[in-house]
Motif scaffolding. Structure first.
Motif, PDB file in Angstrom:
ATOM      1  N   SER A 163      -5.469  -1.925   6.588  1.00 57.94           N
ATOM      2  CA  SER A 163      -6.367  -2.219   5.764  1.00 57.94           C
ATOM      3  C   SER A 163      -6.065  -1.070   4.978  1.00 57.94           C
ATOM      4  CB  SER A 163      -7.832  -1.599   5.763  1.00 57.94           C
ATOM      5  OG  SER A 163      -8.749  -1.866   4.397  1.00 57.94           O
ATOM      6  N   ILE A 164      -5.992  -0.757   2.767  1.00 57.17           N
ATOM      7  CA  ILE A 164      -6.333   0.384   2.019  1.00 57.17           C
ATOM      8  C   ILE A 164      -7.353   0.539   2.020  1.00 57.17           C
ATOM      9  CG2 ILE A 164      -3.795  -0.624   1.968  1.00 57.17           C
ATOM     10  CD1 ILE A 164      -5.245  -1.135  -1.406  1.00 57.17           C
ATOM     11  N   ALA A 165      -8.694  -0.284   2.313  1.00 62.04           N
ATOM     12  CA  ALA A 165      -9.647   0.654   1.720  1.00 62.04           C
ATOM     13  C   ALA A 165     -10.676   1.835   2.100  1.00 62.04           C
ATOM     14  CB  ALA A 165     -11.105  -0.805   2.148  1.00 62.04           C
ATOM     15  N   SER A 383      -3.684  -5.920  -5.636  1.00 61.54           N
ATOM     16  CA  SER A 383      -1.653  -5.919  -5.509  1.00 61.54           C
ATOM     17  C   SER A 383      -1.101  -4.703  -4.606  1.00 61.54           C
ATOM     18  CB  SER A 383      -1.335  -5.827  -6.893  1.00 61.54           C
ATOM     19  OG  SER A 383      -1.555  -4.420  -7.207  1.00 61.54           O
ATOM     20  N   TYR A 384      -2.403  -3.826  -4.555  1.00 56.20           N
ATOM     21  CA  TYR A 384      -1.787  -2.613  -3.659  1.00 56.20           C
ATOM     22  C   TYR A 384      -1.438  -3.151  -2.134  1.00 56.20           C
ATOM     23  CZ  TYR A 384      -1.583   0.297  -7.545  1.00 56.20           C
ATOM     24  OH  TYR A 384      -0.820   0.847  -9.203  1.00 56.20           O
ATOM     25  N   GLN A 385      -3.236  -3.919  -2.063  1.00 62.24           N
ATOM     26  CA  GLN A 385      -2.781  -4.303  -0.496  1.00 62.24           C
ATOM     27  C   GLN A 385      -1.467  -5.096  -0.179  1.00 62.24           C
ATOM     28  OE1 GLN A 385      -5.340  -4.021   2.251  1.00 62.24           O
ATOM     29  NE2 GLN A 385      -3.704  -4.804   2.819  1.00 62.24           N
ATOM     30  N   THR A 389       0.925  -4.674   3.035  1.00 70.87           N
ATOM     31  CA  THR A 389       1.499  -5.977   4.042  1.00 70.87           C
ATOM     32  C   THR A 389       2.752  -6.234   4.024  1.00 70.87           C
ATOM     33  OG1 THR A 389      -1.436  -6.683   3.682  1.00 70.87           O
ATOM     34  CG2 THR A 389       0.416  -7.981   4.697  1.00 70.87           C
ATOM     35  N   ASP A 390       3.076  -6.254   2.595  1.00 75.20           N
ATOM     36  CA  ASP A 390       4.470  -6.657   3.306  1.00 75.20           C
ATOM     37  C   ASP A 390       5.167  -5.638   3.422  1.00 75.20           C
ATOM     38  OD1 ASP A 390       6.734  -8.167   2.312  1.00 75.20           O
ATOM     39  OD2 ASP A 390       6.935  -6.624   0.501  1.00 75.20           O
ATOM     40  N   GLY A 400       3.893   0.949   5.142  1.00 73.87           N
ATOM     41  CA  GLY A 400       3.621   0.873   3.929  1.00 73.87           C
ATOM     42  C   GLY A 400       2.656   1.883   2.720  1.00 73.87           C
ATOM     43  N   MET A 401       3.447   3.061   3.794  1.00 72.78           N
ATOM     44  CA  MET A 401       2.913   3.903   2.743  1.00 72.78           C
ATOM     45  C   MET A 401       3.036   4.465   0.898  1.00 72.78           C
ATOM     46  SD  MET A 401       3.568   7.444   1.544  1.00 72.78           S
ATOM     47  CE  MET A 401       4.643   8.060   2.198  1.00 72.78           C
ATOM     48  N   GLY A 402       4.263   3.849   1.231  1.00 75.75           N
ATOM     49  CA  GLY A 402       5.341   4.054  -0.511  1.00 75.75           C
ATOM     50  C   GLY A 402       4.228   3.503  -1.524  1.00 75.75           C
ATOM     51  N   VAL A 403       3.916   1.985  -1.023  1.00 78.52           N
ATOM     52  CA  VAL A 403       3.500   1.379  -2.235  1.00 78.52           C
ATOM     53  C   VAL A 403       2.068   1.291  -2.223  1.00 78.52           C
ATOM     54  CG1 VAL A 403       5.551  -0.512  -2.335  1.00 78.52           C
ATOM     55  CG2 VAL A 403       3.697  -1.069  -0.190  1.00 78.52           C
ATOM     56  N   ASN A 404       1.228   1.949  -1.525  1.00 77.28           N
ATOM     57  CA  ASN A 404      -0.190   2.358  -1.245  1.00 77.28           C
ATOM     58  C   ASN A 404      -0.498   2.426  -2.777  1.00 77.28           C
ATOM     59  OD1 ASN A 404      -2.726   1.865  -0.254  1.00 77.28           O
ATOM     60  ND2 ASN A 404      -1.958   3.133   1.530  1.00 77.28           N
TER      61      ASN A 404
END
Length: 521
Positions: A163-165, A383-385, A389-390, A400-404
């Motif tokens: 989760s990016i919440a 869109s970042y989430q 996930t991808d 997935g840090m780079g696209v957060n």
């Protein structure tokens, strides 16, 4: 030479860490002011990094806060000069930037005086400066203490469940603090304005043109200067390259795949020392062990007596920072073995040194000012989430840090669009790039190479450090850099080479790898 411990300080405490005159949509007045009389005096202290050269003196240059209002409010840019050129051989000045964005660069001449050969020093006076918003140049703050800016939050590692919440909440709150505390300086701390400041420094020094050497973020800064002021661009060396078409989320996105590629070097190194380290006898075993330990720390964090809690994300963050130089691989192994309970001795920890008069959060505040002020970010958290996930599936090492998300989603709109980089201008730019650089990956370098076209030549080295110009990891990039700075001769065509042989035990984390690691990218 800068030693390995100095490099570790940079890695662990400085985020371990991301047009011609008519090419911008906002008209910017470029009338050249009369050259001021600079008053040179002793430089402010820099907490021992790099060792101070007593020949280096400092001054300040007044520049417009907003170049659209050239006669309005001004700020002062701290500038340093280390005269090394010999009469009869002197070509001019060689400016330096330490990357970042957000990295103080006032004291860099003292460092580069230790790295350049005499034939380069004979031709240039070495110049450093703290870019606007940074260090001794109108430093920014978000009003945060160091404790309020954990690196694994500033670098937005998602929660263990993906989760990016929590990142959204942290980014929104940090953006609010930065906008509330940054004042009227904040919107104008951008790459384009820093490039314009560089030209004011040129004028103040009484130089017709400037030469420049920098890397990482500094490669983008140099590219922008060369686009804005092609007639003032002398010999430019850009190392560890940023794709101008990817600023900035697109560059961050490359971190995830870059970490995976670089891990192959570490895994082969560790597997070759399995009898000593016990991290795996094959690269595949090393990789599986790394992912297993990170997952275990997600569930039950470890504890370091000085650094405190070490979660899975902090372990991933430590790997990312320490992977930027092969000489730091033993540090990765030391953390791994300690957190895995194999070694009782805790690895050394190097707390950030906060200097008097510079806010504790200055590096983060300035970094965000640049990456959020250079270009408008997509404002849709969902869109970042999806991207996180991808990437967690495709590139699990950094989860997935780079696209957060970054605080830029909640920033004000930039005051002007990014400078458009083209292939128009003098052919006087040398590009340097390591093939498996995890911080500025090769894919980004290819983007800059394509954008510059015939203006540049590129030297690629089959190596993985962040920083190609490293006299302690010699290669054809060193030879070509020295030839270009001394004679102006670029390679006839782009080059690819492997590192030169280095005697066993000779590797240190020195050179520009030690310099560029002090900032975001």
């Amino acid at each position: 030479m800068l030693m390995i411990r100095q490099r570790v300080v940079g890695v662990l405490t400085a985020l371990t860490l991301a047009a011609g005159l008519g090419a911008t949509a906002v008209p910017v007045a470029q009338a050249a002011p009369a050259a001021p009389q600079l008053v040179w005096k002793d430089c402010p202290p820099e907490a021992g990094w790099p060792p101070h050269d007593p020949r280096m003196l400092c001054s300040t240059v007044k520049v417009p806060l907003d170049y659209r209002e050239p006669h309005g409010r001004t700020i002062e840019i701290a500038v340093s000069r280390l005269p090394t050129a010999k009469p009869g051989l002197r070509r001019g000045v060689l400016l330096h930037n330490g990357g970042g964005p957000g990295t103080r660069s006032l004291h860099l001449p003292s460092a580069y005086a230790q790295l350049y050969p005499q034939e380069v020093l004979d031709r240039y006076d070495l110049i450093g400066f703290d870019p606007r918003g940074i260090g001794h140049s109108a430093p920014l703050t978000c009003g945060r203490t160091e404790a309020g800016l954990p690196t694994e939050k500033v670098l937005p590692f998602p929660a263990p469940d993906g989760s990016i919440a929590p990142n959204v909440a942290f980014g929104r709150a940090l953006a609010a603090d930065c906008l509330a505390n940054g004042g009227d300086v904040l919107p104008h701390v951008t790459t384009a304005n820093t490039a314009r400041d560089m030209d004011r420094i040129r004028i103040a020094l009484g130089e017709r043109r400037i030469s420049y050497f920098s890397g990482s973020y500094g490669s983008y800064l140099g590219t922008v200067y060369a686009q804005l002021f092609p007639e003032r661009t002398d010999r430019f060396v850009l190392d560890s390259l940023v794709d101008p078409a990817r600023i900035w989320h697109g560059m961050w996105a490359l971190w995830d795949s870059g970490a995976e590629l670089r891990f192959g070097d570490f895994a082969a190194w560790a597997a070759g020392r399995d009898a000593e380290l016990g991290l795996g006898s094959t690269p595949a075993e090393v990789r599986a062990g790394f992912l297993a330990l990170a997952a275990r720390l997600d569930r039950t964090p470890g504890h370091h007596p000085e650094a405190g809690e070490v979660s899975g994300n902090r372990f991933r963050m430590l790997y990312r920072g320490l992977s930027t130089h092969t000489a730091l691989f033993p540090e990765i192994a030391a953390w791994w073995r300690f957190l895995d309970g194999r070694d009782a001795q805790a690895p050394a920890w190097y707390p950030k040194v906060v200097e008097e008069g510079i806010p504790a959060d200055n590096e983060v505040a300035a970094m965000l000012a640049v990456v959020c002020g250079d270009v408008k970010w997509n404002r849709d958290p969902a869109s970042y989430q999806r991207k996180v996930t991808d990437h967690r599936q495709r590139y699990p090492l950094l989860a997935g840090m780079g696209v957060n998300v970054f605080p830029c989603l909640w920033w004000n709109d930039p005051v002007e669009p990014p400078v458009r980089i083209t292939d128009r201008g003098p052919a006087n730019i040398l590009l340097l790039q390591n093939l498996r650089d995890p911080s500025t990956p090769y894919a980004g370098a290819l983007g800059l190479r394509e954008a510059l076209g015939g203006r540049a030549r590129m030297v690629t080295v089959d190596a993985g450090n962040h920083g190609t110009y490293d006299p302690e990891a010699p290669s054809c990039a060193i030879t070509e850099t020295h030839r270009f700075l001394v004679t102006g001769q670029l390679p006839a065509r782009d080059r690819f080479c492997r590192p030169d042989p280095v005697p066993a035990g000779a590797a240190k984390a020195g050179g520009t790898a030690a310099l560029f690691g002090r900032g975001m990218i």
